[in-house]
Write an enzyme that holds these catalytic residues in place. Sequence first.
Site: not given
Ligand code: K1U
Ligand code: ZN
Length: 177
Positions: A46, A51, A91-92, A133-134, A137
């Site tokens: 996401g 972000q 979270c990225l 979560h998004e 943000h």
């Molecule tokens: O919003 C963001 O920063 C993205 C975030 C979204 C998220 C992840 C987990 C639970 C709720 C919301 C991410 O994508 S973090 C990375 C991640 O979860 C992932 C990365 C590679 C493969 C699978 C998952």
């Molecule tokens: Zn996030």
Amino acid sequence: MAKLNILHFPDTRLRNKAKPVAQVDGAVRKLIDDMFETMYDAPGIGLAATQVNVDRRVIVIDVSEEHDAPLALVNPEIVARDGEEEMDEGCLSVPGIYEKVQRADHIRLRALDRDGNPLEMEAQGLLAVCIQHEIDHLDGKLFIDYLSNLKRQRIKKKLQKESRQERRDAEDDRRAI
Ligand code: K1U
Ligand code: ZN
């Protein structure tokens, strides 16, 4: 398409509350395409416009393993929530940190799609968690805000230390050339 720069906690721009999109035009569609490229490259499931330092209510999501279920939501609004779910979130904008957060397990939402058409949908499990979560943000909220102050301070110190080290390494690399 272009890859966008992702802001990292504790950047204060992550605390901005995004404004609604008045019209889904070519610029918004380009933003959506760039956000998908950035999210898949990261990689993540996401990404919210906040972000990437864009002050508009736009999110992109793809929770599929094959990257074949892209979902772009403009002006998303949760209209109903049900049940509870505790899941590990990442979270990225808070790289390398994973913590459990409790959220609604089932949500109903309204939004506009990539073409500006109204859509209403239900989501559960990981998709529901990711949408919440998004949308957080877009309201300037991070998943670590659900943790204790002490945990959040520790995370802040860890990320600041890592970013100082990355800057030093980059400077050393420049000097070595
Ligand atoms: O919003 C963001 O920063 C993205 C975030 C979204 C998220 C992840 C987990 C639970 C709720 C919301 C991410 O994508 S973090 C990375 C991640 O979860 C992932 C990365 C590679 C493969 C699978 C998952
Ligand atoms: Zn996030």
